[in-house]
Design a protein around this motif. Structure first.
Motif, PDB file in Angstrom:
ATOM      1  N   GLN A 121      10.253  -0.227   1.767  1.00 33.83           N
ATOM      2  CA  GLN A 121      11.165   0.461   0.841  1.00 33.83           C
ATOM      3  C   GLN A 121      12.241  -0.490   0.326  1.00 33.83           C
ATOM      4  O   GLN A 121      13.148  -0.074  -0.412  1.00 33.83           O
ATOM      5  CB  GLN A 121      11.834   1.662   1.533  1.00 33.83           C
ATOM      6  N   VAL A 122      12.129  -1.773   0.685  1.00 37.83           N
ATOM      7  CA  VAL A 122      13.154  -2.739   0.281  1.00 37.83           C
ATOM      8  C   VAL A 122      13.278  -2.829  -1.234  1.00 37.83           C
ATOM      9  O   VAL A 122      14.345  -3.117  -1.768  1.00 37.83           O
ATOM     10  CB  VAL A 122      12.838  -4.127   0.903  1.00 37.83           C
ATOM     11  N   GLY A 123      12.162  -2.575  -1.921  1.00 35.94           N
ATOM     12  CA  GLY A 123      12.185  -2.653  -3.381  1.00 35.94           C
ATOM     13  C   GLY A 123      13.131  -1.656  -4.004  1.00 35.94           C
ATOM     14  O   GLY A 123      13.718  -1.918  -5.069  1.00 35.94           O
ATOM     15  N   ILE A 124      13.291  -0.490  -3.376  1.00 30.96           N
ATOM     16  CA  ILE A 124      14.185   0.537  -3.921  1.00 30.96           C
ATOM     17  C   ILE A 124      15.604  -0.006  -4.038  1.00 30.96           C
ATOM     18  O   ILE A 124      16.233   0.044  -5.095  1.00 30.96           O
ATOM     19  CB  ILE A 124      14.175   1.787  -3.013  1.00 30.96           C
ATOM     20  N   PHE A 125      16.081  -0.547  -2.941  1.00 29.38           N
ATOM     21  CA  PHE A 125      17.478  -0.965  -2.911  1.00 29.38           C
ATOM     22  C   PHE A 125      17.678  -2.297  -3.644  1.00 29.38           C
ATOM     23  O   PHE A 125      18.720  -2.509  -4.279  1.00 29.38           O
ATOM     24  CB  PHE A 125      17.941  -1.030  -1.454  1.00 29.38           C
ATOM     25  N   GLY A 148      10.316   2.233  -7.044  1.00 20.78           N
ATOM     26  CA  GLY A 148       9.685   1.357  -6.058  1.00 20.78           C
ATOM     27  C   GLY A 148       9.081   2.104  -4.886  1.00 20.78           C
ATOM     28  O   GLY A 148       8.264   1.543  -4.146  1.00 20.78           O
ATOM     29  N   ALA A 149       9.446   3.349  -4.709  1.00 25.32           N
ATOM     30  CA  ALA A 149       8.853   4.132  -3.621  1.00 25.32           C
ATOM     31  C   ALA A 149       7.418   4.522  -3.944  1.00 25.32           C
ATOM     32  O   ALA A 149       6.685   4.989  -3.082  1.00 25.32           O
ATOM     33  CB  ALA A 149       9.678   5.383  -3.361  1.00 25.32           C
ATOM     34  N   ALA A 150       7.020   4.325  -5.198  1.00 23.92           N
ATOM     35  CA  ALA A 150       5.676   4.713  -5.648  1.00 23.92           C
ATOM     36  C   ALA A 150       5.434   6.188  -5.366  1.00 23.92           C
ATOM     37  O   ALA A 150       4.349   6.592  -4.965  1.00 23.92           O
ATOM     38  CB  ALA A 150       4.603   3.851  -4.978  1.00 23.92           C
ATOM     39  N   ASP A 151       6.467   6.966  -5.559  1.00 31.80           N
ATOM     40  CA  ASP A 151       6.403   8.395  -5.265  1.00 31.80           C
ATOM     41  C   ASP A 151       6.928   9.156  -6.479  1.00 31.80           C
ATOM     42  O   ASP A 151       8.138   9.270  -6.681  1.00 31.80           O
ATOM     43  CB  ASP A 151       7.267   8.691  -4.027  1.00 31.80           C
ATOM     44  N   GLY A 152       6.021   9.679  -7.285  1.00 35.55           N
ATOM     45  CA  GLY A 152       6.406  10.359  -8.512  1.00 35.55           C
ATOM     46  C   GLY A 152       7.323  11.546  -8.304  1.00 35.55           C
ATOM     47  O   GLY A 152       8.387  11.633  -8.936  1.00 35.55           O
ATOM     48  N   PRO A 153       6.974  12.502  -7.406  1.00 38.73           N
ATOM     49  CA  PRO A 153       7.853  13.659  -7.218  1.00 38.73           C
ATOM     50  C   PRO A 153       9.260  13.287  -6.747  1.00 38.73           C
ATOM     51  O   PRO A 153      10.235  13.893  -7.187  1.00 38.73           O
ATOM     52  CB  PRO A 153       7.107  14.479  -6.147  1.00 38.73           C
ATOM     53  N   GLY A 307       6.870  -5.330   2.738  1.00 35.02           N
ATOM     54  CA  GLY A 307       5.967  -4.883   3.795  1.00 35.02           C
ATOM     55  C   GLY A 307       5.148  -6.017   4.375  1.00 35.02           C
ATOM     56  O   GLY A 307       4.991  -6.133   5.599  1.00 35.02           O
ATOM     57  N   VAL A 308       4.631  -6.872   3.512  1.00 41.67           N
ATOM     58  CA  VAL A 308       3.796  -7.998   3.980  1.00 41.67           C
ATOM     59  C   VAL A 308       4.630  -8.979   4.799  1.00 41.67           C
ATOM     60  O   VAL A 308       4.208  -9.421   5.890  1.00 41.67           O
ATOM     61  CB  VAL A 308       3.156  -8.718   2.770  1.00 41.67           C
ATOM     62  N   LEU A 309       5.804  -9.315   4.309  1.00 44.73           N
ATOM     63  CA  LEU A 309       6.644 -10.284   5.020  1.00 44.73           C
ATOM     64  C   LEU A 309       7.109  -9.728   6.364  1.00 44.73           C
ATOM     65  O   LEU A 309       7.237 -10.472   7.345  1.00 44.73           O
ATOM     66  CB  LEU A 309       7.847 -10.671   4.150  1.00 44.73           C
TER      67      LEU A 309
END
Length: 385
Positions: A121-125, A148-153, A307-309
């Motif tokens: 979730q680092v992309g969000i912030f 960045g959460a890839a969550d439409g709703p 996530g990968v790192l």
């Protein structure tokens, strides 16, 4: 033409569609048609991009009755917006449907996968910070970061509360990038991992079966924990877990099936065309929207990289190495992300089956994205003071 209208005033009403047409309307027709093309020909999130694209076309016909806000003559898209988006009803109902579809068994069996989901979730912030530096208000920046959460709703829910004027572009960006998981994630993963790391195999020998009691109690416990940590997230996480408890209770199969099928289909249809109805030319064809689309891609890339790192960092301290690609599944694009990563592993080594591990992290990402959305909802009012 003006002289002709002055002579024959009734022509003004007869030709209002032609007289009100601008190049911006035509561009929006093309954008709507592109979304429909991606849905029909490319199979990119067709259940949503098709109605969104058609709604965008309806909203950009000059003097369209579909979006009329005139009292007593309200258009159906405006009525749907007021009744389902402005009051956050549609996103909540969608979460009930998603919860009824989710199987949290992999997450219950291995709760540690929540760490990957949190890292992803680092992309969000990160995106929210970048958006703030680019001049967006704090509320708008946070709403952009949620892509960045890839969550439409969740994106719609947060945007409807803090950035209603950006609802259309934010929703389109979120669902577009969700559909582009197979395009965006693989190159980022390959850039951050070695071939040897992508070939790491993960066993299943220590896995224990999960009891039905544990599956039933899981949604209740999660709601209580998330509710205490961030009470404002209860609507999101509560509706998600309500759908799940319908499924896991085993006594209301009809309700569970209705949530998974009829409710999901109906609300998805209404949600999509209503969002499309918000994509008017004057709102969508702006530099601000172009920046939002770019920032959405940045958020998605950051989530994958985070996530990968994090998985690679965990490997430094663990003797039982894990395939770092599963870290990228900690987003909410379920089960697409898990499947993409599993296919990548098979492509590197046809005997490497990590699908269950990938799906487990992906399920955790579904929960984490909702919690992250709740945290954003809680933090924005507090930090904006």
């Amino acid at each position: 033409m003006e002289a002709l209208i002055l002579q024959y005033p009734w022509l003004d009403e007869l030709l209002m569609g032609f007289l009100g047409l601008t190049w911006k309307h035509v561009v929006m027709w093309l954008i709507g048609s592109l979304l429909i093309y991606l849905a029909v020909k490319k199979d990119y999130e067709p259940a949503l991009l098709l109605p969104i694209g058609f709604g965008a076309v309806l909203a950009n016909i000059p003097h369209s009755s579909a979006i009329s806000k005139v009292v007593g003559e309200e258009g159906f898209l405006w009525v749907l917006y007021q009744g389902g988006i402005a009051n956050e009803l549609f996103p909540v109902l969608i979460f009930v449907a998603i919860g009824a579809m989710c199987d949290f068994t992999p997450l219950i069996r291995r709760p540690s996968v929540m760490l990957f989901a949190a890292a992803a979730q680092v992309g969000i912030f990160s995106c929210a910070v970048i958006a703030t530096f680019m001049g967006f208000s704090f509320e708008h920046a946070a709403s952009i970061g949620i892509i960045g959460a890839a969550d439409g709703p969740t994106t719609i829910y947060v945007a409807s509360r803090f950035a209603q004027e950006l609802l259309g572009p934010l929703s389109v960006a979120a669902y577009s990038y969700m559909s582009l998981v197979p395009v965006i994630q693989p190159p980022v993963i390959r850039m951050l991992t070695t071939e040897a790391e992508r070939k790491i195999k993960m066993g299943y020998e220590d896995e224990e079966p999960v009891s039905q009691t544990a599956k039933f109690l899981f949604p209740i416990v999660i709601v209580l924990i998330a509710g205490i940590v961030a009470p404002i997230s209860v609507a999101l996480i509560g509706s998600l877990m309500f759908g799940n408890i319908l499924k896991e209770s085993g006594v209301v199969d009809n309700l569970s099936n209705a949530a998974q099928n009829e409710l999901a289909n109906l609300v998805t249809l209404l949600l999509g065309i209503t969002i499309g109805g918000t994509m008017s030319a004057e709102r969508f064809l702006t530099l601000e929207v172009a920046m939002i689309m770019a920032l959405g891609a940045v958020a998605f890339v950051f989530d994958t990289a985070g996530g990968v790192l994090f998985a690679k960092l965990m490997n430094l301290f663990s003797s039982n190495k894990m395939n770092p690609m599963i870290g990228a599944c900690g987003i909410s694009a379920f089960p697409m992300s898990g499947r993409v990563i599993a296919k990548m592993a098979l492509k590197e080594d046809p005997t490497n089956f990590i699908i269950q591990h990938a799906i487990g992290v992906n399920v955790a990402g579904q929960v984490a994205s909702v919690v992250a959305g709740g945290l954003v909802l809680a933090l924005i009012p507090a930090l904006a003071k």
